[in-house]
Design an enzyme around this catalytic site. Structure first.
Site, PDB file in Angstrom:
ATOM      1  N   HIS A 115       2.292  45.229  83.068  1.00  0.00           N
ATOM      2  CA  HIS A 115       1.734  46.128  83.209  1.00  0.00           C
ATOM      3  C   HIS A 115       0.846  47.204  83.166  1.00  0.00           C
ATOM      4  O   HIS A 115       1.643  47.631  83.715  1.00  0.00           O
ATOM      5  CB  HIS A 115      -0.064  44.646  82.298  1.00  0.00           C
ATOM      6  CG  HIS A 115       0.220  44.555  81.192  1.00  0.00           C
ATOM      7  ND1 HIS A 115      -1.288  43.433  81.237  1.00  0.00           N
ATOM      8  CD2 HIS A 115       0.370  43.230  80.842  1.00  0.00           C
ATOM      9  CE1 HIS A 115      -1.555  42.508  80.258  1.00  0.00           C
ATOM     10  NE2 HIS A 115       0.437  41.718  80.213  1.00  0.00           N
TER      11      HIS A 115
ATOM     12  N   CYS B 114      -4.356  41.709  85.774  1.00  0.00           N
ATOM     13  CA  CYS B 114      -4.324  42.616  86.412  1.00  0.00           C
ATOM     14  C   CYS B 114      -5.965  42.924  87.305  1.00  0.00           C
ATOM     15  O   CYS B 114      -5.670  43.217  88.314  1.00  0.00           O
ATOM     16  CB  CYS B 114      -4.443  44.134  85.624  1.00  0.00           C
ATOM     17  SG  CYS B 114      -2.785  44.063  84.503  1.00  0.00           S
TER      18      CYS B 114
ATOM     19  N   CYS C 128      -6.572  43.699  82.444  1.00  0.00           N
ATOM     20  CA  CYS C 128      -6.897  41.957  81.064  1.00  0.00           C
ATOM     21  C   CYS C 128      -7.146  41.647  82.727  1.00  0.00           C
ATOM     22  O   CYS C 128      -7.079  41.523  83.826  1.00  0.00           O
ATOM     23  CB  CYS C 128      -5.325  41.849  80.654  1.00  0.00           C
ATOM     24  SG  CYS C 128      -3.714  41.358  82.407  1.00  0.00           S
TER      25      CYS C 128
ATOM     26  N   GLU D  75      -1.298  49.154  84.213  1.00  0.00           N
ATOM     27  CA  GLU D  75      -1.583  48.869  85.950  1.00  0.00           C
ATOM     28  C   GLU D  75      -0.551  47.810  87.184  1.00  0.00           C
ATOM     29  O   GLU D  75      -0.582  48.629  88.313  1.00  0.00           O
ATOM     30  CB  GLU D  75      -2.633  47.538  86.244  1.00  0.00           C
ATOM     31  CG  GLU D  75      -4.110  48.286  85.219  1.00  0.00           C
ATOM     32  CD  GLU D  75      -4.013  48.140  84.097  1.00  0.00           C
ATOM     33  OE1 GLU D  75      -3.141  47.269  83.107  1.00  0.00           O
ATOM     34  OE2 GLU D  75      -4.931  47.870  83.233  1.00  0.00           O
TER      35      GLU D  75
END
Lengths: 195, 195
Positions: A81, A117, A114, A83
């Protein structure tokens, strides 16, 4: 027995040139987020992944330390992801897994983190998290955000991590629409739909 | 502007040989976990990271797909928890971020996942999570596990992910004691203690 022993996360080749063209004031919160949101749109246009981007900024000297984009399909790693990519590249750049050692490191993300993260933020040592689109915006666009604690913002703040939400939220949500309109995959784990 | 564009997670060099000496029945739940717990102890003895290990097993054919150990200090990446390493290497080995496409992939971990790894489990596509030590065991040893939703097991089960806890819990907790006795660092993010 020989198993895989290495995995690599690499930013898309187009990103260096794109970043070189940015003229931003990294001391300005809105300009930082504007760069991140535009980067999420560029990731869609270049078809290198989902409509998400992130960056780590050193607030002590208004310096950009790293950027990340969603690279799940590009890298073949579900954890890639935006991040996670931005935090890992910042740690790589500074030579330390603990960004807290440097002080004042801020994570900007084009979408509220999410569940994964969210959990990664305290381990990274950043002192600030700034988000554009919300979980509801991402879910409305079809993305699964996982289960965060209901009081996730307070949990971070109790750890000394400042949380700002809805910074350029509309602009970031518009990128989700661009992604859907461009036929972008809403990747969710599980068996293939045709199975 | 030139920023870091790549980061790498690599298993310690000793791990291949160690794994080659294992004679395990990967169709046996306790034998799988026994391997994982012994791997967590070996990671302490070799001083390559924290007292945590994980593995992905394909339950369709009782095959070991990947292993992971905690590599936070070795890799310089705060996200390099054993579970993240094992999941990423499994995805690398199988050439797909979505382990759900293969069915029956199980994640074994020597300790209940932290908040980040909990969030990563659904994204990976595994259908089963098996844990040894508990969050309380890890916290009693000084580790920070972050904030998971109170109903984290139900949240995974609602996604079709089977959860087993306390499998060889005592054996795994003993490794935490070994780590503390060996003077192992309890790494937590933030400024240096001497600051």
């Amino acid at each position: 027995m020989q198993l895989a022993d290495t995995c690599v996360i690499r930013l898309p080749a187009w990103l260096g040139e794109w970043l070189g063209k940015q003229e931003r004031d990294y001391g300005d919160e809105r300009d930082c987020m504007s760069m991140v949101v535009e980067l999420s749109a560029e990731n869609v246009r270049r078809q290198s992944g989902g409509p998400f981007a992130a960056a780590v900024i050193d607030s002590k000297n208004d310096r950009l330390i790293s950027v990340g984009v969603n690279l799940v399909s590009e890298s073949g790693l579900s954890m890639a992801h935006a991040e996670m990519v931005a935090l890992s590249l910042a740690q790589n750049a500074l030579g330390d897994w603990n960004l807290g050692r440097f002080g004042g490191m801020q994570l900007y993300t084009s979408c509220e983190p999410c569940a994964m993260c969210f959990g990664a933020v305290p381990w990274s040592g950043v002192t600030s998290l700034k988000c554009a689109a919300s979980k509801a915006d991402a879910e409305a666009a079809g993305f699964d955000e996982g289960e965060k604690p209901a009081d996730w913002k307070q949990a971070l703040q109790a750890r000394g991590i400042d949380v700002v939400t809805s910074l350029l939220r509309e602009e970031a949500t518009e990128v989700f629409r661009l992604y859907r309109a461009s036929g972008g995959l809403i990747y969710n784990p599980g068996p293939d739909p045709e199975d």
